[in-house]
Scaffold this active site. Structure first.
Site, PDB file in Angstrom:
ATOM      1  CD  GLU A   1      -5.557   0.732  -2.021  1.00 42.96           C
ATOM      2  OE1 GLU A   1      -6.672   0.184  -1.904  1.00 42.96           O
ATOM      3  OE2 GLU A   1      -5.000   1.311  -1.080  1.00 42.96           O
TER       4      GLU A   1
ATOM      5  CG  HIS B   1       2.690  -1.529   6.324  1.00 40.52           C
ATOM      6  ND1 HIS B   1       1.834  -2.188   7.159  1.00 40.52           N
ATOM      7  CD2 HIS B   1       2.075  -0.354   6.014  1.00 40.52           C
ATOM      8  CE1 HIS B   1       0.755  -1.453   7.370  1.00 40.52           C
ATOM      9  NE2 HIS B   1       0.869  -0.337   6.680  1.00 40.52           N
TER      10      HIS B   1
END
Lengths: 328, 410
Positions: free
Chosen positions: A60, A129
């Site tokens: 990321e 998540h």
């Protein structure tokens, strides 16, 4: 008018912007051939090719960093974090670089990057998540954060984010992807960043929230109107940083009773700042203590369905909180 | 034995709905736990939903090819074991109790919010005089605003009511002048008054007038009337022809043969025409039933009978029931134009005026023709100008084409 889901609205916005401006490109994990894990970039690879829809490694920090560099060089990147939970390795790039470039270079450099990240729970996704991490970025001048609450807003705000000359974080609720559908004109609507949206007017209580909670609040308000005749003044923040202070103050003054809702943990959340604005500006209009409805101060969204349900803000909890405030 | 329900599971992180592609079991099948029950198709995956219990399928609740939300019941399974069912009902009730009990205590009566204090001082309101509707009897901002509005309205009302009281007292005085005769409003007069007020105050009236050339009708009727009188014993009136024409037109435009019933409009099948018949002091509206099924002679006879009854005061309640449309023979008095008040709750009233000989231009030449005006009052809630215009011109066409061929008397 075609009925469009939240995720289709996001895809359409990217597609139209890539069509409009050659400098716009997409990068992220699995966004190319796979079309994104949620299918948000489906078909873009086939249409615009591997140079404009770039599959990245699982890094990321690199996704953000590459995007920032390209943006400084005149490109307009849309970087996708597969889940907002995974944005943390990129925080240094976003806060220390993207947010500060314009200031640090005395306007010589800008960074028109859009970073998309699916946030939020209620999808049985457990701790990695399900998080809402917007508060981490919401005290970084130089950044803008938008969180759309409907397909129409998803499209209009994403277009605005892409066209914005500065870095914009765009948090999209993954539960909203296929839950929310509405008719959208095939128009080029661009929704102004920095302005809140008064969803409905009412005289009994004011509710201020953003993202998927707006949908729950709308449904709860509808039920309360039918069952108890309670009229809710509902404000959707749309942009959660910087906040639209004027809209917040006006909405609160209308009823004097305010309920603030977020799916995030309660302490230090976006609504904490909203609450501070109200405290500073609305004292003599307040008819009840400011009420906050949020996730509990627990480290993460639980996996067990019962606990997840207990953690999540939902329509029933909102309705109950609205009723209590109306009765106060 | 208990019946358990299998619901549509969450089949992916962003999935909120799925389409049933195929059932893998049927009603009556005995199944094992984890045995696949149904194939489901979603945006992201195609999956089989397994059974959560062993048992017998008693009901399939969703048909194939339908799309349902996560959590929707899929099927019912009869299982052997009894498991205690968990319910969160008590917790909910507990919550409600807490709210209502604190409300009863009235402990918040004297705790004022900043908004309430500000409004109270701005409008100089004594907070003890305001009734609180909030929790624990608290005065809310809404309560204060309501109080302010009420006081404003009361002041306004005082201003308004003062003047009319003066007026009524002068009227009262004038009614008691010695020379005037006082007639008590009772019985029929009162009923008429009530009906007229109801009709004019409730029904939005609209008006329409049409001119009809009835020269043919006059000629035809003059040819027949003596013979008719001789053989039947009563007059062959023009009115019978008008009623006949109206009934025919109502058959074609049933919209006018209807009545208002607040949330609906009732369109009547029977064509029952109310006709206004008066004597010196009273007005009756007896009804000729099923006019569309009657000959000119039949209609003329009923007019005659009802008029006799009205004169002698022997009309029964039955004679006046069931009217669906009113035709009023105002022409009797020489009137050439009038605005009728609708016979509540009918949709319209038609006034037949005097037949007058007048010069009319036909083919650029003056001709002496028998002319009559027909005036229609309509309930604008039920009817609009277009339909009424069509109705009127149809009546006109029928009347203008009357002859022995088109309108036999028997």
């Amino acid at each position: 008018m075609p009925v469009v889901s939240y995720i289709e609205a996001i895809k359409t916005a990217m597609e139209e912007e890539m069509e409009r401006d050659e400098r716009v490109f997409v990068l992220g994990e699995d966004v190319g051939k796979r079309g994104g894990v949620f299918r948000a970039t489906e078909g873009l690879y086939e249409r615009f090719g591997a140079k404009r829809v770039i599959d990245t490694p699982l890094a990321e920090s690199a996704i953000a960093g590459v995007g920032i560099g390209a943006a400084m060089y005149g490109m307009i990147p849309i970087a996708e974090m597969q889940f907002a939970d995974f944005i943390l390795p990129a925080v240094n790039q976003i806060i220390s670089e993207a947010a500060k470039i314009r200031y640090r270079s005395n306007n010589d450099w800008t960074c028109p990057i859009t970073i998309r990240a699916p946030y939020g729970g209620g999808v049985h996704g457990a701790l990695y998540h399900s998080q809402s991490i917007e508060a981490i970025f919401a005290n970084q001048p130089g950044l803008k954060i938008v969180m759309p609450s409907s397909p129409r807003d998803a499209k209009g705000l994403l277009k605005a984010a892409i066209r914005d000359p500065d870095p914009v974080l765009y948090f999209e609720h993954k539960k909203a992807y296929r839950l929310l559908k509405e008719e959208i004109d095939n128009n080029e609507e661009v929704i102004e960043i920095g302005k809140a949206n008064l969803i409905q007017e009412g005289t009994d209580i004011t509710v201020i929230t953003y993202g998927l909670c707006v949908h729950y609040a709308k449904e709860a308000a509808k039920e309360l109107a039918e069952e108890q005749g309670i009229e809710v003044n509902l404000l959707d923040l749309r942009t959660i940083y910087p906040l639209d202070q004027e809209a917040i103050i006006n909405a609160v003054n209308k009823t004097g009773k305010v309920l603030l809702i977020t799916e995030d943990n309660k302490e230090g959340s976006i609504i904490s700042e909203v609450s501070a604005i109200i405290g500073e500006h609305c004292l003599f209009e307040l008819d009840a203590p400011i009420k906050r409805l949020a996730g509990p101060n627990v480290p993460a969204m639980p996996y067990a369905p019962t606990l997840e349900k207990a953690f999540m803000v939902n329509q029933d909890k909102i309705k109950q909180a609205m009723l209590e405030l109306a009765l106060f | 034995m208990t019946v358990k329900t299998i619901t549509m599971p969450q089949l992916g992180e962003s999935v909120t709905e799925g389409t049933i592609s195929q059932w893998l079991v049927q009603v009556g099948d005995v199944i094992e736990k984890y045995q696949p029950l149904v194939e489901v198709m979603t945006d992201k995956v195609n999956a089989e939903v397994p059974a959560s219990f062993s048992g017998k399928i008693t009901k399939l609740l969703v048909e194939e090819e339908t799309t349902i939300d996560v959590g929707t019941p899929l099927c019912e399974i009869e299982v052997e074991s009894m498991e205690p069912t968990v319910s969160n009902q008590p917790e909910m009730e507990h919550n409600h109790e807490e709210i209502s009990s604190t409300k009863e205590l009235n402990t918040m009566k004297n705790r004022y919010s900043p908004a309430v204090l500000k409004l109270a001082s701005e409008h100089q309101i004594d907070l003890d005089s305001v009734q609180g509707t909030g929790m624990g009897g608290r005065i809310t901002r809404k309560d204060i605003n309501k109080h302010i509005n009420q006081t404003k309205q009361e002041q306004k009302q005082k201003h308004v009511t003062e003047t009319p009281t003066l007026n009524t007292s002068t009227i009262e005085k004038s009614t008691s002048l010695l020379a005037d005769k006082e007639i008590p409003v009772t019985g029929m007069r009162k009923a008429i008054a009530t009906n007229m007020v109801k009709s004019t105050s409730e029904i939005p009236h609209a008006w329409m007038m049409i001119e009809v050339d009835v020269t043919n009708l006059v000629r035809y009727r003059n040819e027949e009337k003596d013979h008719f009188k001789q053989s039947e014993g009563y007059n062959l009136s023009y009115f019978a022809f008008f009623l006949n024409a109206v009934a025919k037109a109502l058959k074609k435009f049933p919209e006018l043969n209807s009545s208002w019933a607040n949330d609906k409009i009732i369109q009547h099948k029977d064509i029952n025409l109310s006709i206004a018949v008066g004597n010196e002091s009273e007005l009756f509206v007896p009804v000729i039933k099923n006019v569309d099924e009657k000959s000119i002679k039949g209609i003329a006879k009923e007019i005659h009978v009802l008029a006799q009854k009205a004169k002698s005061g022997t009309l029964t309640h039955q004679d006046m029931e069931g009217g669906t449309f009113t035709v009023n023979n105002t022409g009797t008095f020489g009137s050439v134009q009038s605005m009728g008040v609708i016979n509540y709750p009918q949709a319209a009233i038609l006034q037949v005026e005097s037949i007058v000989k007048r010069p009319v231009i036909i083919d650029d030449m003056f001709a002496a023709r028998d002319m009559v005006n027909l005036c229609l009052s309509l309930d604008h809630r039920i009817l609009d100008g277009v339909i009424c215009g069509q109705f009127m011109s149809h009546v006109k066409a029928i009347l203008e084409n009357i002859s022995g061929n088109t309108t036999p008397i028997y």
